[in-house]
Design a protein around this motif. Sequence first.
Motif, PDB file in Angstrom:
ATOM      1  N   UNK A 125       0.815  -1.218   0.000  1.00  0.00           N
ATOM      2  CA  UNK A 125       0.000   0.000   0.000  1.00  0.00           C
ATOM      3  C   UNK A 125       0.849   1.268   0.000  1.00  0.00           C
ATOM      4  N   UNK A 126       2.175   1.127   0.140  1.00  0.00           N
ATOM      5  CA  UNK A 126       3.070   2.274   0.169  1.00  0.00           C
ATOM      6  C   UNK A 126       3.622   2.566  -1.227  1.00  0.00           C
ATOM      7  N   UNK A 127       4.232   3.734  -1.353  1.00  0.00           N
ATOM      8  CA  UNK A 127       4.865   4.129  -2.597  1.00  0.00           C
ATOM      9  C   UNK A 127       6.002   3.160  -2.948  1.00  0.00           C
ATOM     10  N   UNK A 128       6.264   2.981  -4.258  1.00  0.00           N
ATOM     11  CA  UNK A 128       7.291   2.030  -4.693  1.00  0.00           C
ATOM     12  C   UNK A 128       8.654   2.328  -4.090  1.00  0.00           C
ATOM     13  N   UNK A 129       9.025   3.600  -4.038  1.00  0.00           N
ATOM     14  CA  UNK A 129      10.347   3.954  -3.493  1.00  0.00           C
ATOM     15  C   UNK A 129      10.454   3.589  -2.024  1.00  0.00           C
ATOM     16  N   UNK A 130       9.371   3.740  -1.285  1.00  0.00           N
ATOM     17  CA  UNK A 130       9.389   3.374   0.126  1.00  0.00           C
ATOM     18  C   UNK A 130       9.441   1.862   0.304  1.00  0.00           C
ATOM     19  N   UNK A 135      12.751  -2.699   1.984  1.00  0.00           N
ATOM     20  CA  UNK A 135      13.414  -3.961   1.662  1.00  0.00           C
ATOM     21  C   UNK A 135      14.895  -3.898   2.003  1.00  0.00           C
ATOM     22  N   UNK A 136      15.548  -2.801   1.635  1.00  0.00           N
ATOM     23  CA  UNK A 136      16.982  -2.657   1.931  1.00  0.00           C
ATOM     24  C   UNK A 136      17.244  -2.623   3.426  1.00  0.00           C
ATOM     25  N   UNK A 137      16.429  -1.882   4.172  1.00  0.00           N
ATOM     26  CA  UNK A 137      16.657  -1.755   5.615  1.00  0.00           C
ATOM     27  C   UNK A 137      16.432  -3.068   6.347  1.00  0.00           C
ATOM     28  N   UNK A 138      15.384  -3.787   5.974  1.00  0.00           N
ATOM     29  CA  UNK A 138      15.125  -5.073   6.627  1.00  0.00           C
ATOM     30  C   UNK A 138      16.234  -6.068   6.324  1.00  0.00           C
ATOM     31  N   UNK A 139      16.710  -6.062   5.073  1.00  0.00           N
ATOM     32  CA  UNK A 139      17.794  -6.971   4.702  1.00  0.00           C
ATOM     33  C   UNK A 139      19.062  -6.642   5.480  1.00  0.00           C
ATOM     34  N   UNK A 140      19.367  -5.350   5.650  1.00  0.00           N
ATOM     35  CA  UNK A 140      20.540  -4.948   6.420  1.00  0.00           C
ATOM     36  C   UNK A 140      20.443  -5.389   7.875  1.00  0.00           C
ATOM     37  N   UNK A 141      19.232  -5.382   8.404  1.00  0.00           N
ATOM     38  CA  UNK A 141      19.050  -5.737   9.815  1.00  0.00           C
ATOM     39  C   UNK A 141      18.984  -7.252  10.030  1.00  0.00           C
ATOM     40  N   UNK A 142      19.143  -8.028   8.957  1.00  0.00           N
ATOM     41  CA  UNK A 142      19.218  -9.480   9.098  1.00  0.00           C
ATOM     42  C   UNK A 142      17.951 -10.244   8.783  1.00  0.00           C
ATOM     43  N   UNK A 143      16.899  -9.561   8.314  1.00  0.00           N
ATOM     44  CA  UNK A 143      15.649 -10.238   7.961  1.00  0.00           C
ATOM     45  C   UNK A 143      15.753 -10.810   6.554  1.00  0.00           C
TER      46      UNK A 143
END
Length: 296
Positions: A125-130, A135-143
Motif C-alpha cells: 500500500x506504500x509508494x514504490x520507493x518506500x 526492503x533494503x533496511x530489513x535486509x541490512x538488519x538481518x531479515x
Amino acid sequence: MKGLDTNIYDVVCVSPRNHMVFTHLLASTCVGTLEFRSVAEPIAQIQPLISRETGSYFFLANCNRVDLDNHVRLLHCVVVGGGPIGVEFSGELSDFIMRNVHQRFAHVKNYIHVTLIEANEILSSFDDRLQHYATRQLTKSGVRLVRGIVKDVKVDKIILNNGTEVPYGLLVWSTRVGPSSFVKSIEVPKSPGGRIGIDEWLRVPSAQDIFAIGDCSGFLESTGKPVLPALAQVAERQGKYIAKQLNRIGKAGGGYANKARDKEFREPFIYKHLGSMTFLSRYKALVDLSVIGCFK
C-alpha cells in the motif's frame, strides 16, 4: 558429570527449573522442621561448569524434541505477511536479536534467523520507493525476505506453493484482516471479500436502520466505491460520520426502531486518507504521504 573436561566439551544444561530438590526431605519442610531453602540446591552449585566455563550454559526451558539428524535448535522465526504489522514485528524481532540476543547468548547468534514471507512486494500500500527502501533496511538488519504463497502449515514447517519447505520454531501469521465467523453468519448482501455490504451512507441496504463500520464492512460493488484500507483511521472517521447522522435523524424523530427508514440521509460518507506510517528497525520508519486525499 562434574569431572567433564571442558577443554573438550561444552556443557549445556536444559531444565524447567534452576535447582535440584531433595525430595526425601520435603516431609520435614511441610511440618516446619526444615526451611524450604534447605532442601533445594542451585544447578550452578551442583554443576559449576555451566556458570564458570566459556561455552557452557544453562537454559531454563522444557525440551520439546531432539533433532537427531541435524543437531540444531528451533531458532528460526518465520513471519507470514508483508503488511505493516508483519514488517514492524520483523523489525522489532531483528532489533532484539541484534542488540540483546547476540550479546547475552553469543553461542546461538549464528543459528537464530528471521524470515518474512510475502506473496508480492512488502508494504504494497506504500509508494514504490518506500517499498524498496524498506526492503533494503530489513535486509541490512538481518531479515530474510522470501516471496511466495503459503500452501500448507505443519507443526514444524510451512510449505509454499512452489513446494519449498520452510522449517520454523516460531510462526507469526500476519496476513490481511478477513471477516469473522459472526460476520459470515449474518444473512445480508456482502461486499467483495465477504464483508457486510454497505451503501454510500454506511447503511446495510436490506435493513436501512442498521449501519456497519470498520473492518467488518465494505462498500457494495454496485456503489462503485473503492475498497477502503483496513486502518484505524477509517473506522474513526466512519464513527464520527455515523454519530453526526444519528444525531440529526434522532432530532427528526428517527431514533426509534424502524423509524430511520423514511428519514433523508444527506451527504454520503467520504474518506479522507491522512497517510500511513510503519516502523522498520534501528530507529528507522516510513511515512507515506503520497496518497493523501479523498476516497469518494
